[in-house]
Scaffold this motif. Structure first.
Motif, PDB file in Angstrom:
ATOM      1  N   UNK A  68      63.370  37.742  68.556  1.00  0.00           N
ATOM      2  CA  UNK A  68      61.951  37.631  68.927  1.00  0.00           C
ATOM      3  C   UNK A  68      61.818  37.375  70.425  1.00  0.00           C
ATOM      4  N   UNK A  69      62.670  36.535  70.962  1.00  0.00           N
ATOM      5  CA  UNK A  69      62.632  36.268  72.401  1.00  0.00           C
ATOM      6  C   UNK A  69      62.867  37.541  73.208  1.00  0.00           C
ATOM      7  N   UNK A  99      55.767  25.153  74.295  1.00  0.00           N
ATOM      8  CA  UNK A  99      55.019  26.141  73.515  1.00  0.00           C
ATOM      9  C   UNK A  99      53.707  26.486  74.227  1.00  0.00           C
ATOM     10  N   UNK A 100      53.055  25.462  74.768  1.00  0.00           N
ATOM     11  CA  UNK A 100      51.813  25.696  75.509  1.00  0.00           C
ATOM     12  C   UNK A 100      52.096  26.532  76.760  1.00  0.00           C
ATOM     13  N   UNK A 101      53.194  26.249  77.440  1.00  0.00           N
ATOM     14  CA  UNK A 101      53.554  27.017  78.632  1.00  0.00           C
ATOM     15  C   UNK A 101      53.749  28.496  78.299  1.00  0.00           C
ATOM     16  N   UNK A 102      54.301  28.770  77.131  1.00  0.00           N
ATOM     17  CA  UNK A 102      54.469  30.163  76.714  1.00  0.00           C
ATOM     18  C   UNK A 102      53.113  30.827  76.507  1.00  0.00           C
ATOM     19  N   UNK A 103      52.173  30.106  75.901  1.00  0.00           N
ATOM     20  CA  UNK A 103      50.827  30.648  75.730  1.00  0.00           C
ATOM     21  C   UNK A 103      50.168  30.896  77.083  1.00  0.00           C
ATOM     22  N   UNK A 104      50.368  29.995  78.024  1.00  0.00           N
ATOM     23  CA  UNK A 104      49.801  30.172  79.366  1.00  0.00           C
ATOM     24  C   UNK A 104      50.392  31.412  80.027  1.00  0.00           C
ATOM     25  N   UNK A 105      51.683  31.635  79.853  1.00  0.00           N
ATOM     26  CA  UNK A 105      52.318  32.830  80.413  1.00  0.00           C
ATOM     27  C   UNK A 105      51.717  34.101  79.800  1.00  0.00           C
ATOM     28  N   UNK A 144      58.893  30.604  72.023  1.00  0.00           N
ATOM     29  CA  UNK A 144      58.779  29.720  73.188  1.00  0.00           C
ATOM     30  C   UNK A 144      60.165  29.190  73.545  1.00  0.00           C
ATOM     31  N   UNK A 145      60.690  29.674  74.639  1.00  0.00           N
ATOM     32  CA  UNK A 145      62.010  29.214  75.092  1.00  0.00           C
ATOM     33  C   UNK A 145      61.848  27.890  75.831  1.00  0.00           C
ATOM     34  N   UNK A 146      61.533  26.845  75.091  1.00  0.00           N
ATOM     35  CA  UNK A 146      61.286  25.536  75.686  1.00  0.00           C
ATOM     36  C   UNK A 146      62.573  24.954  76.262  1.00  0.00           C
ATOM     37  N   UNK A 171      69.491  22.491  73.868  1.00  0.00           N
ATOM     38  CA  UNK A 171      70.158  22.095  72.628  1.00  0.00           C
ATOM     39  C   UNK A 171      70.307  23.217  71.608  1.00  0.00           C
ATOM     40  N   UNK A 172      69.434  24.213  71.691  1.00  0.00           N
ATOM     41  CA  UNK A 172      69.528  25.335  70.771  1.00  0.00           C
ATOM     42  C   UNK A 172      69.525  24.888  69.319  1.00  0.00           C
TER      43      UNK A 172
END
Length: 209
Positions: free
Chosen positions: A38-39, A70-76, A177-179, A185-186
């Protein structure tokens, strides 16, 4: 010396533990590979909204990086012109007493996002994230949505979406979201370690298949 029944019981328990361990690892590998896939294939079609699913809100007195990532991914996605509004879904976190949706909203505002934001602040599970967000999305005129969560979470989300009929109401895409938690830690992050158990629980309840 062990009695025969004791040896048999020990052998059965050992075999059960081995089978459980192998199944747990197999599920972990499955969701890890799916998350990586998915990434590698980010959403391409514009959508009406990003639906960001919650997780633990705070860690060490600060917004949890697994959640804010997760929010940062939405912002992107918004910056790329793929979404115009956010729906944050997450109720009161039992671990810290904070409301996940509110924490996500505050982070988005602090990051400079000025678009519409809808809060679903009652859900306490992924299934409820979807079911309680559905009427809010429809009321906001949303017909297409990108669901945002950490990569390990998406395999189960996709099946809950199909089984619940969520995808009959909306055109659904997914964004991993690649936080910082995922990068650091994956599969050993707390959420990822808990996910196989959540999958088994949901499967036994008939929610996934």
């Amino acid at each position: 010396m062990r009695r025969p029944w004791q040896a048999a019981l020990f052998g059965a328990l050992l075999a059960a533990a081995i089978v459980t361990g192998v199944a747990y690892v197999a599920i972990g590998v499955l969701i890890w590979r799916h998350g990586e896939a998915v990434l590698a294939h980010a959403p391409q079609r514009p959508a009406d909204a990003a639906l960001v699913l919650g997780s633990r809100a705070f860690l060490d007195g600060k917004p949890h990086p697994c959640l804010t990532g997760r929010v940062d991914t939405a912002i992107a996605l918004a910056q790329a012109g793929l979404v115009k509004q956010f729906v944050f879904s997450g109720g009161v976190d039992a671990e810290d007493g904070r409301t996940e949706a509110f924490v996500m909203q505050q982070h988005a505002q602090a990051a400079g996002f000025a678009g519409p934001m809808v809060l679903e602040s009652a859900s306490t599970s992924t299934r409820l994230n979807l079911s309680l967000s559905r009427p809010l999305l429809l009321a906001a005129g949303v017909r297409s949505v990108v669901i945002v969560s950490e990569p390990y979470h998406l395999w189960r989300i996709e099946r809950l979406v199909r089984m619940s009929g969520f995808d009959q109401s909306f055109d659904v895409q997914y964004a991993g979201a690649a936080t910082s938690c995922w990068r650091a830690l994956g599969p050993l992050s707390k959420g990822a370690l808990r996910e196989p158990a959540a999958i088994v629980n949901n499967a036994f309840r008939g929610l996934l298949f």
